[in-house]
Design a protein around this motif. Structure first.
Motif, PDB file in Angstrom:
ATOM      1  N   VAL A  68       0.855  -1.195   0.000  1.00 47.66           N
ATOM      2  CA  VAL A  68       0.000   0.000   0.000  1.00 47.66           C
ATOM      3  C   VAL A  68       0.888   1.240   0.000  1.00 47.66           C
ATOM      4  O   VAL A  68       0.672   2.178  -0.778  1.00 47.66           O
ATOM      5  CB  VAL A  68      -0.955  -0.004   1.209  1.00 47.66           C
ATOM      6  N   LEU A  69       1.913   1.255   0.846  1.00 46.95           N
ATOM      7  CA  LEU A  69       2.867   2.372   0.866  1.00 46.95           C
ATOM      8  C   LEU A  69       3.613   2.471  -0.458  1.00 46.95           C
ATOM      9  O   LEU A  69       3.795   3.568  -0.996  1.00 46.95           O
ATOM     10  CB  LEU A  69       3.872   2.196   2.004  1.00 46.95           C
ATOM     11  N   TRP A  70       4.058   1.330  -0.978  1.00 48.80           N
ATOM     12  CA  TRP A  70       4.826   1.286  -2.231  1.00 48.80           C
ATOM     13  C   TRP A  70       4.033   1.915  -3.374  1.00 48.80           C
ATOM     14  O   TRP A  70       4.518   2.815  -4.055  1.00 48.80           O
ATOM     15  CB  TRP A  70       5.182  -0.170  -2.526  1.00 48.80           C
ATOM     16  N   TYR A  71       2.799   1.440  -3.583  1.00 49.39           N
ATOM     17  CA  TYR A  71       1.993   1.969  -4.679  1.00 49.39           C
ATOM     18  C   TYR A  71       1.497   3.385  -4.394  1.00 49.39           C
ATOM     19  O   TYR A  71       1.341   4.186  -5.313  1.00 49.39           O
ATOM     20  CB  TYR A  71       0.821   1.041  -5.003  1.00 49.39           C
ATOM     21  N   GLY A  72       1.241   3.693  -3.141  1.00 56.88           N
ATOM     22  CA  GLY A  72       0.825   5.054  -2.782  1.00 56.88           C
ATOM     23  C   GLY A  72       1.912   6.072  -3.068  1.00 56.88           C
ATOM     24  O   GLY A  72       1.656   7.135  -3.652  1.00 56.88           O
ATOM     25  N   VAL A  73       3.143   5.756  -2.666  1.00 55.05           N
ATOM     26  CA  VAL A  73       4.259   6.669  -2.931  1.00 55.05           C
ATOM     27  C   VAL A  73       4.550   6.737  -4.427  1.00 55.05           C
ATOM     28  O   VAL A  73       4.848   7.811  -4.963  1.00 55.05           O
ATOM     29  CB  VAL A  73       5.510   6.260  -2.122  1.00 55.05           C
ATOM     30  N   LEU A  74       4.432   5.599  -5.112  1.00 59.30           N
ATOM     31  CA  LEU A  74       4.634   5.591  -6.562  1.00 59.30           C
ATOM     32  C   LEU A  74       3.642   6.515  -7.265  1.00 59.30           C
ATOM     33  O   LEU A  74       4.030   7.331  -8.108  1.00 59.30           O
ATOM     34  CB  LEU A  74       4.503   4.167  -7.104  1.00 59.30           C
ATOM     35  N   ALA A  75       2.381   6.431  -6.894  1.00 63.95           N
ATOM     36  CA  ALA A  75       1.366   7.311  -7.494  1.00 63.95           C
ATOM     37  C   ALA A  75       1.641   8.766  -7.133  1.00 63.95           C
ATOM     38  O   ALA A  75       1.518   9.658  -7.987  1.00 63.95           O
ATOM     39  CB  ALA A  75      -0.030   6.900  -7.035  1.00 63.95           C
ATOM     40  N   LEU A  77       4.562  10.135  -6.422  1.00 62.35           N
ATOM     41  CA  LEU A  77       5.721  10.573  -7.209  1.00 62.35           C
ATOM     42  C   LEU A  77       5.326  10.870  -8.650  1.00 62.35           C
ATOM     43  O   LEU A  77       5.803  11.840  -9.250  1.00 62.35           O
ATOM     44  CB  LEU A  77       6.818   9.502  -7.180  1.00 62.35           C
ATOM     45  N   PHE A  78       4.452  10.039  -9.211  1.00 64.10           N
ATOM     46  CA  PHE A  78       3.995  10.272 -10.574  1.00 64.10           C
ATOM     47  C   PHE A  78       3.252  11.607 -10.677  1.00 64.10           C
ATOM     48  O   PHE A  78       3.526  12.410 -11.563  1.00 64.10           O
ATOM     49  CB  PHE A  78       3.098   9.135 -11.066  1.00 64.10           C
ATOM     50  N   PHE A  79       2.308  11.843  -9.764  1.00 65.19           N
ATOM     51  CA  PHE A  79       1.527  13.076  -9.842  1.00 65.19           C
ATOM     52  C   PHE A  79       2.379  14.308  -9.555  1.00 65.19           C
ATOM     53  O   PHE A  79       2.198  15.354 -10.178  1.00 65.19           O
ATOM     54  CB  PHE A  79       0.311  13.012  -8.911  1.00 65.19           C
ATOM     55  N   PHE A  80       3.335  14.188  -8.633  1.00 64.97           N
ATOM     56  CA  PHE A  80       4.243  15.304  -8.372  1.00 64.97           C
ATOM     57  C   PHE A  80       5.134  15.561  -9.581  1.00 64.97           C
ATOM     58  O   PHE A  80       5.302  16.692 -10.018  1.00 64.97           O
ATOM     59  CB  PHE A  80       5.098  15.035  -7.126  1.00 64.97           C
ATOM     60  N   GLY A  81       5.713  14.506 -10.139  1.00 63.94           N
ATOM     61  CA  GLY A  81       6.592  14.646 -11.290  1.00 63.94           C
ATOM     62  C   GLY A  81       5.868  15.069 -12.542  1.00 63.94           C
ATOM     63  O   GLY A  81       6.454  15.701 -13.430  1.00 63.94           O
ATOM     64  N   HIS A  82       4.582  14.745 -12.610  1.00 65.15           N
ATOM     65  CA  HIS A  82       3.769  15.118 -13.772  1.00 65.15           C
ATOM     66  C   HIS A  82       3.689  16.640 -13.907  1.00 65.15           C
ATOM     67  O   HIS A  82       3.535  17.164 -15.002  1.00 65.15           O
ATOM     68  CB  HIS A  82       2.389  14.497 -13.611  1.00 65.15           C
ATOM     69  N   TRP A  83       3.789  17.347 -12.804  1.00 66.16           N
ATOM     70  CA  TRP A  83       3.788  18.813 -12.858  1.00 66.16           C
ATOM     71  C   TRP A  83       5.095  19.348 -13.445  1.00 66.16           C
ATOM     72  O   TRP A  83       5.120  20.421 -14.025  1.00 66.16           O
ATOM     73  CB  TRP A  83       3.617  19.410 -11.471  1.00 66.16           C
TER      74      TRP A  83
END
Length: 156
Positions: A68-75, A77-83
């Motif tokens: 849950v932590l792994w996929y939560g942080v992955l998502a 990071l994606f949304f932060f990096g998407h900016w």
């Protein structure tokens, strides 16, 4: 989703689980989560994420919550990096892979410490490096494959 896309995700899931049996500690489903997030199909992404989360939590030996932590942080990071980056930029995937390698190293140390397990730091380091290298390569392969599938105008 149309038939070829459903078949793609089913085969992707089977292949990811199969590959993880050869390389324990490396998540072969994570690039699929990112590809699904890039396609901006919320229901499909949530459905696959729940299935992958249950598979990963059920087959893993760590306490519930690590994936849950792994996929939560992955998502996150994606949304932060998407900016900052174009979502489908290969450089972004390399940076995301490096972040996942670091996350794997830290998360493994925290979760094994909480369970009072002893793991070899060298093994966790190798798993982290392999995760960082495999992630962008696998994402590139599935991105090209996914975008060459026949599409349907009614695809939601």
């Amino acid at each position: 989703m149309n038939g070829p896309r459903i078949a793609f995700w089913g085969l992707f899931t089977l292949a990811g689980v199969w590959l993880q049996s050869f390389m324990p500690g490396v998540d072969f489903l994570a690039p699929g989560l990112i590809l699904s997030l890039q396609e901006e199909k919320v229901r499909a992404t949530l459905g696959m994420a729940v299935v992958w989360l249950l598979i990963q939590e059920g087959t893993g030996s760590l306490a519930f919550g690590a994936v849950v932590l792994w996929y939560g942080v992955l998502a996150a990071l994606f949304f932060f990096g998407h900016w900052l980056f174009e979502a489908k930029n290969f450089l972004f995937m390399i940076i995301l892979g490096a972040c996942l390698g670091i996350l794997h190293f830290g998360l493994m140390h925290v979760m094994t410490y909480l369970q009072e397990w002893r793991v070899q730091p060298g093994r966790v380091f190798v798993e982290s490096v392999v995760q960082a290298v495999v992630f962008p390569v696998e994402w590139g392969l599935i991105y090209v494959t996914y975008n060459h599938l026949p599409s349907n105008a009614k695809d939601v």
